[in-house]
Design a protein around this motif. Sequence first.
Motif, short mmCIF file in Angstrom:
data_model
loop_
_atom_site.label_atom_id
_atom_site.label_comp_id
_atom_site.label_asym_id
_atom_site.label_seq_id
_atom_site.Cartn_x
_atom_site.Cartn_y
_atom_site.Cartn_z
N LEU A 98 0.83 -1.20 0.00
CA LEU A 98 0.00 0.00 0.00
C LEU A 98 0.87 1.26 0.00
O LEU A 98 0.51 2.27 -0.62
N THR A 99 2.00 1.20 0.66
CA THR A 99 2.95 2.32 0.61
C THR A 99 3.50 2.47 -0.80
O THR A 99 3.66 3.60 -1.30
N ASP A 100 3.76 1.35 -1.45
CA ASP A 100 4.21 1.39 -2.85
C ASP A 100 3.14 2.00 -3.75
O ASP A 100 3.45 2.74 -4.68
N TRP A 101 1.87 1.69 -3.45
CA TRP A 101 0.75 2.31 -4.20
C TRP A 101 0.84 3.84 -4.13
O TRP A 101 0.74 4.52 -5.16
N LEU A 102 1.05 4.34 -2.95
CA LEU A 102 1.12 5.79 -2.77
C LEU A 102 2.33 6.38 -3.50
O LEU A 102 2.23 7.46 -4.11
N LEU A 146 -5.51 7.65 -12.51
CA LEU A 146 -4.09 7.43 -12.18
C LEU A 146 -3.96 6.70 -10.85
O LEU A 146 -3.08 5.85 -10.68
N LEU A 147 -4.81 7.04 -9.89
CA LEU A 147 -4.80 6.39 -8.58
C LEU A 147 -5.01 4.88 -8.70
O LEU A 147 -4.30 4.08 -8.08
N ALA A 204 -3.21 -0.93 -9.26
CA ALA A 204 -3.07 -2.17 -10.03
C ALA A 204 -1.60 -2.53 -10.24
O ALA A 204 -1.22 -3.70 -10.14
N ALA A 205 -0.78 -1.52 -10.49
CA ALA A 205 0.65 -1.78 -10.70
C ALA A 205 1.32 -2.26 -9.41
O ALA A 205 2.18 -3.15 -9.43
N ALA A 206 0.92 -1.68 -8.28
CA ALA A 206 1.53 -2.06 -7.01
C ALA A 206 1.17 -3.48 -6.60
O ALA A 206 1.97 -4.17 -5.97
N LEU A 207 -0.03 -3.92 -6.98
CA LEU A 207 -0.50 -5.24 -6.55
C LEU A 207 -0.40 -6.29 -7.66
O LEU A 207 -0.88 -7.42 -7.49
#
Length: 209
Positions: free
Chosen positions: A10-14, A199-200, A205-208
């Motif tokens: 989730l940190t990577d998502w941000l 974009l969010l 999707a890219a992070a997970l």
Amino acid sequence: MATTATVALLTDWLERFRAAVVENQSYLTELDSAIGDADHGSNMARGMTAVVEKAGEPATVDALFRTVGMTLVSTVGGASGPLYGTFFLRFGTTAGAVETLDGPALSAALHAGLAGVLQRGNAEVGDKTMVDALTPALAAFDASLESGGDVADATRAAADAAAKGRDATEPLVARKGRASYLGDRSAGHLDPGATSTALLFEALAAALA
């Protein structure tokens, strides 16, 4: 491929969302120049940069998103700060003091975020706002889970639906915010909030993946 969303993911998502916002800062501002205050790109870039700087290494999901939400509320002007800040604050509160979210828990947190945006912005689908990307994204997320998809499948489906929701704002006449002052002249432009929301979800999707 992730089967759960950990605090690290989730940190990577941000971080990915910050990078996407910074990369598209001029584009978001260009969109906002046509129907708004011409500050969506700069506001979101400043806010997400502050988020990444302050995020640290929290142990739980609620701690992470409490910092995210409060940072956005305090550093981003206009409507974007309160709306995105509320989204992340509600997300974290609903997720709770846990280290991972499975599919249903992630869905519940995202829906709480949407409910917060709806309450604060008093908008609905078709008003030409971020809700036009956020709502179909969550519907696609849930549909993917119900059909047996995992978290990675669901976030990809959500990202694709958010992009379609973003594109669907172009012909709409705005009914909320500064863009609504333009009346029929607001048609023919993508909504900048729906664009940053797409974009969010692409970042999620890219992070997970």
